[in-house]
Design an enzyme around this catalytic site. Structure first.
Site, PDB file in Angstrom:
ATOM      1  N   SER A 237       1.072  -9.802  -0.327  1.00 26.91           N
ATOM      2  CA  SER A 237       0.765  -8.371  -0.359  1.00 26.91           C
ATOM      3  C   SER A 237       0.884  -7.665   0.978  1.00 26.91           C
ATOM      4  CB  SER A 237      -0.650  -8.159  -0.923  1.00 26.91           C
ATOM      5  OG  SER A 237      -1.607  -8.856  -0.146  1.00 26.91           O
TER       6      SER A 237
ATOM      7  N   LYS B 144       0.806  -1.221   0.000  1.00 25.23           N
ATOM      8  CA  LYS B 144       0.000   0.000   0.000  1.00 25.23           C
ATOM      9  C   LYS B 144       0.844   1.278   0.000  1.00 25.23           C
ATOM     10  CE  LYS B 144      -4.445  -1.193   0.179  1.00 25.23           C
ATOM     11  NZ  LYS B 144      -5.488  -0.621  -0.691  1.00 25.23           N
TER      12      LYS B 144
END
Length: 519
Positions: free
Chosen positions: A317, A64
């Site tokens: 992720s 992110k």
């Protein structure tokens, strides 16, 4: 027009514009080129060459950071001076906070009151100003936009903005540079930022590579949008893989994903747990549930399409999770790999019956055995069996038990059996009662249980109560109530007043088998 509204996508970018923006994204001022790591154990098991893109190695342990920094670095001087705001319960929050620290921009993050302390502390460690508001992301987002309008902050969207998409797309560029011989890339899908960003660049530079989106089956907003032809809002989403628990795919992310993804696949929570175990066994990395999503999809897709000898990559992720979540993961990983089967079996109440039952199991390891006396004739037992050959072996066990005269039911895919019943065997009432069973998701904040009891417990007799917390933002509760038919309308109204997620479980086979007096 307010700063909060300026982040809205009005004119979609062309593919060439996305390629340009990805190539010139300044993210390496703060992010790293994450390693693409070989996974020898699972590669051998699946007979494919599988690699893992280690985005957990980023400074905030998540991808992110890429999108947040790319957007914030491009703000005007006036916008930087005014500051930014975001709504997030985790990884996006830390990406915005660290980007703000690096760029000298004041960053305010609105986080739900249910956010675990470790994530709040992570944001504050990067100098982010944390505002705790609401019990979920949607309530936090409304507050964030309200504050943006009030103070002139720029709202940094978590996924649905071209600069965010381009920032995440740098992962795709790195993948092609690190392995130019990939056949498949599997991408996690929540709001669609990483899937859109990676797909749009891969399909322009190496269009022969298959790009597959992977969603958790209880929050599959992209699949729902694909089916409808446009973004739709899901009524509810699951909370286990909280990093992808998004009710509605972004407008721009959907447009890009619809154009460039080759396929979308969904996976269960058990399959995600199994993928987390695979990641640990190959890399010793501990993934968060959403971080293992794309590997879970890779495994399912490989099995469905019988793929062999292919070069495949998935994305780890993120790795921001509460440690106690691992208790749940450990319990469910074996089921996700089809290495354990759960069975409800009826055996006669006679001497030697259990020995005969065990002989039919043929020396297989019993992982769990729960029994409670029912009557003089029959006993109901809950059995867990270790499997070495998956569903085929389980089917063989069931067949052998049935041939031996034992009624049996496979509960391996029964969610309530896996979450609650295995810990509550034998709880039949001593009298016939008008009992109804409900499961609830409790937000983990002080006063949640008290509110539940005040709303429901003072009106109806609670006949059963089971609560388990797995380290997530929500606890799982199973509760029985004595209810006459005439009470149902009023009871349902109180459930709506309570505002917690709930489901009527009265007709559940596992409840009828083990807990109901009138089964």
């Amino acid at each position: 027009m307010t700063q909060a509204r300026q982040s809205h996508v009005s004119v979609p970018l062309s593919n060439a514009e996305y390629l340009r923006d990805i190539l010139r994204a300044p993210i390496y001022e703060v992010a790293i080129v994450s390693p693409l790591q070989n996974m020898p154990r699972i590669s051998k098991r699946l007979d494919n060459h599988i690699q893992l893109k280690r985005e957990d190695r980023q400074p905030v342990h998540s991808f992110k950071l890429r999108g947040a920094y790319n957007m914030m670095a491009q703000l005007s001087d006036a916008q930087k001076k005014a500051g930014v705001i975001a709504a997030s319960a985790g990884n996006h929050a830390q990406g915005v906070a660290m980007s703000g620290h690096k760029l000298g921009i004041s960053a305010t993050i609105v986080m739900p009151r249910t956010t675990p302390d470790i994530k709040v502390a992570g944001v504050r460690s990067f100098g982010g100003n944390v505002v705790l508001h609401g019990n979920n992301f949607d309530e936090a987002k409304i507050k964030a936009i309200e504050l943006a309008n009030e103070h002139g902050y720029t709202f940094v969207a978590p996924f649905d903005h071209p600069a965010i998409i381009a920032g995440q797309g740098t992962i795709g560029l790195e993948l092609l540079q690190q392995n130019g011989h990939l056949d498949y890339i599997f991408l996690p899908v929540g709001g669609g930022g990483i899937a859109a960003g990676v797909a749009v660049i891969v399909k322009q530079l190496m269009p022969h590579i298959k790009v597959i989106g992977v969603e958790a089956e209880d929050s599959a907003c992209l699949k729902a949008a694909m089916d409808a032809g446009e973004p739709v809002t899901l009524d509810n989403v699951g909370t286990f893989a909280d990093g992808v628990a998004v009710k509605r795919i972004g407008d721009e992310t959907f447009r890009v994903c619809q154009q460039h993804l080759d396929d979308v696949i969904t996976v269960s929570s058990d399959e995600i747990c199994a993928a987390m175990k695979d990641i640990f066994e190959d890399t010793r990395a501990i993934s968060e549930p959403s971080g293992a999503l794309s590997l879970a999809g890779l495994k399912r897709y490989t099995e469905q399409h019988q793929l062999k000898g292919k070069n495949m990559a998935s994305i780890l992720s993120g790795a921001n999770l509460n440690f106690h979540t691992l208790r749940y993961v450990s319990e469910r990983a074996e089921l996700g790999e089809k290495r354990e089967g759960l069975l409800a079996v009826t055996i006669p109440e006679r001497t030697g019956a259990f020995l005969d039952f065990c002989k039919i199991l043929g020396g297989r390891a019993v992982t769990e055995f729960n029994y409670r006396y029912s009557d003089d004739a029959l006993a109901n037992i809950f059995v867990g069996v270790r499997l070495t050959n998956g569903q085929e072996e389980l089917d063989s066990i069931i067949s052998d038990l049935q041939k031996g005269g034992y009624p049996v039911q496979d509960l391996s895919d029964d969610e309530m059996a896996k979450v609650h019943i295995r810990y509550m065997i034998g709880g039949r009432p001593t009298k016939v009662m008008n009992e109804r069973l409900y499961s609830f998701e409790f937000p983990e904040y002080p006063g949640a249980l008290l509110r539940f009891l005040n709303t429901l417990g003072t009106h109806w007799n609670i006949s059963m109560f089971n609560y388990r917390n797995h380290g997530a933002d929500y606890g799982r509760v199973l509760c029985g109530f004595e209810l006459e038919d005439k009470d149902l309308l009023s009871f349902t109204a109180h459930l709506k007043e309570l505002g917690y997620g709930w489901k009527d479980e009265t007709e559940s086979p596992s409840y009828r088998f083990f807990l109901s007096k009138d089964s």
